[in-house]
Design an enzyme around this catalytic site. Structure first.
Site, PDB file in Angstrom:
ATOM      1  N   HIS A 123      42.085  42.846  30.951  1.00 21.73           N
ATOM      2  CA  HIS A 123      40.832  43.239  30.304  1.00 21.73           C
ATOM      3  C   HIS A 123      40.924  42.838  28.831  1.00 21.73           C
ATOM      4  O   HIS A 123      42.013  42.781  28.258  1.00 21.73           O
ATOM      5  CB  HIS A 123      40.675  44.758  30.444  1.00 21.73           C
ATOM      6  N   ASP A 200      48.404  49.226  31.423  1.00 19.13           N
ATOM      7  CA  ASP A 200      46.985  49.584  31.383  1.00 19.13           C
ATOM      8  C   ASP A 200      46.677  50.245  32.729  1.00 19.13           C
ATOM      9  O   ASP A 200      46.575  49.577  33.755  1.00 19.13           O
ATOM     10  CB  ASP A 200      46.143  48.330  31.175  1.00 19.13           C
ATOM     11  N   GLN A 203      42.450  51.581  35.804  1.00 21.31           N
ATOM     12  CA  GLN A 203      42.014  51.577  37.201  1.00 21.31           C
ATOM     13  C   GLN A 203      43.012  52.269  38.122  1.00 21.31           C
ATOM     14  O   GLN A 203      42.623  52.989  39.039  1.00 21.31           O
ATOM     15  CB  GLN A 203      41.799  50.128  37.682  1.00 21.31           C
ATOM     16  N   LYS A 226      36.968  57.304  34.100  1.00 21.92           N
ATOM     17  CA  LYS A 226      37.193  56.626  35.381  1.00 21.92           C
ATOM     18  C   LYS A 226      37.901  57.551  36.374  1.00 21.92           C
ATOM     19  O   LYS A 226      38.227  57.145  37.486  1.00 21.92           O
ATOM     20  CB  LYS A 226      38.006  55.351  35.164  1.00 21.92           C
ATOM     21  N   CYS A 364      34.595  41.923  31.277  1.00 22.12           N
ATOM     22  CA  CYS A 364      35.509  41.913  30.123  1.00 22.12           C
ATOM     23  C   CYS A 364      36.837  41.239  30.468  1.00 22.12           C
ATOM     24  O   CYS A 364      37.901  41.643  30.000  1.00 22.12           O
ATOM     25  CB  CYS A 364      35.749  43.329  29.587  1.00 22.12           C
TER      26      CYS A 364
END
Length: 407
Positions: A123, A200, A203, A226, A364
């Site tokens: 991202h 990261d 998700q 999220k 992104c």
């Protein structure tokens, strides 16, 4: 024990509405998940009964607000299996969490000629901060290539590692493709060269069981919104010894022990990185989201979402003109695709007319789209409250659109 999806859907007020005269089908969960009533009520309750600043007040409201705030920190610790609550820092989101590491760890420990490794599927929020740091410090950014399925080429990653590698920052699960990266192997390899690793987890945290101690990552960044929680709130996990070695991110109240005009001494972690009045209400409400996930259990959630993805792949695989993008063996519940001869935005608008909310564009991840030679994709991403009947509606809609274009 299988989940009662009808009962779960009843907890989400936003799902029970019509869009363009059709029942809403919400498949934009990778961008943000919807919020259960318990989260909404927790926000309201704070403002109705407990509104106060935290940590410094001597009155009952401040005491309650502080207690609830720190209970969420402990809930996050438990959620990712961190060693201690002090390793949990609240931020505005994944983006700020990554920038915090770049501006503090990066400014202190990365210098001219040092190297940072990321992957092709990152991202923008896990690309741009490192580019800025490299420009400032004269460091070098290295990129792990990927194959046609959207999986990192692990052997190529190993070739990039060297004593110059100071940090590897990699997405755990891709927002654009759904690919789950072999992060434990990546972490072990990076550590063998003395490099730190940031994951990261924007998700992965909503789909996978997370144990930061087992993974042995040095940092993990993720966002509440999220995870069925409020917007404008994120988490940075960091190992105590690494966080203690880093300078503060912002200067102000709370992050200090003592201030004189001659010198300031900084507070202990995590408060050293939480300057000013924090996002108290949303932190408190986030605990309700974590409780929601805990009650359903991650394995049950993942099993349901995996079944939805498998069903979507099965129903769309024979549609003429349907082009899947990202076919990794290990994936979270993201179906990215294009329809031959159509722009993703047009497909998204036509699905929206049917009440189906999907995301379109480059997500992104412009360098990733360039790798595949496309402008973007249509992304349908599934959450625990989605149903197989909704998947059928999506497949019907895609098939109608593809027939219209490819007849």
């Amino acid at each position: 024990m299988s989940l009662n999806i009808d009962q779960i859907r009843g907890l989400f007020p936003v799902l029970h509405q019509e869009v363009h005269g059709k029942p809403l089908i919400y498949f934009d969960n990778a961008a943000t998940t919807q919020k259960p009533l318990a989260v909404i009520e927790a926000l309201t309750k704070y403002y109705e009964f407990d509104n106060s600043n935290i940590h410094r007040g001597a009155h009952a409201l401040a005491d309650r607000a502080t207690r609830y705030y720190e209970e969420t920190r402990e809930a996050v610790r438990e959620f990712i299996h961190a060693k201690e609550a002090a390793e949990i820092i609240f931020t505005k989101g994944t983006t700020e969490s990554i920038n915090l590491v770049a501006k503090t760890f990066g400014s202190k420990f990365i210098g001219k000629g040092d190297e940072i490794i990321i992957s092709t599927m990152e991202h923008h929020s896990n690309i741009v901060p490192w580019q800025m740091l490299c420009e400032e410090k004269g460091a070098i950014l290295r990129v792990i290539p990927i194959n046609e399925a959207g999986e990192i080429l692990y052997e190529e990653f190993e070739k990039l590692l060297s004593p110059k590698t100071k940090l590897v920052s990699i997405v755990h699960a891709s927002n654009a493709l759904g690919t789950i990266n072999p992060v434990k192997k990546v972490i072990d390899a990076a550590h063998s060269f003395g490099a730190k690793v940031l994951l990261d987890g924007a998700q992965s945290t909503s789909h996978l069981e997370i144990n930061v101690q087992d993974l042995n990552c040095d940092f993990m960044a993720f966002s509440a919104h999220k995870l069925y929680g409020p917007t404008g709130l994120g988490v940075l996990y960091g190992k105590r010894e690494v966080l203690e070695s880093m300078p503060p991110f912002l200067g102000g109240g709370e992050m200090i022990k003592e201030v004189t005009f001659e010198k300031t001494t900084y507070n202990e972690i995590p408060f050293k990185f939480e300057a000013g009045t924090p996002n108290i209400a949303d932190v408190i409400a986030f605990k309700a989201a974590l409780d929601f996930i805990k009650d359903l259990t991650k394995p049950e959630i993942k099993a349901h979402e995996d079944s939805l993805l498998a069903y979507a792949k099965e129903l769309t695989k024979d549609i003429k003109g349907f082009i899947p993008v990202g076919t990794a063996k290990e994936k979270v519940s993201v179906l990215s695709f294009n329809i031959n001869g159509m722009h993703p935005f047009d497909v998204g608008q036509m699905l929206d007319a049917k009440g189906i909310a999907v995301r379109t564009g480059h997500h992104c991840t412009q360098p990733l789209m360039k790798r595949f030679g496309i402008e973007g994709t249509v992304r349908a991403s599934f959450a625990v409250y989605n149903t197989k009947s909704e998947i059928e509606k999506l497949a019907e809609g895609v098939a109608q659109i593809a027939r219209f274009k490819n007849k």
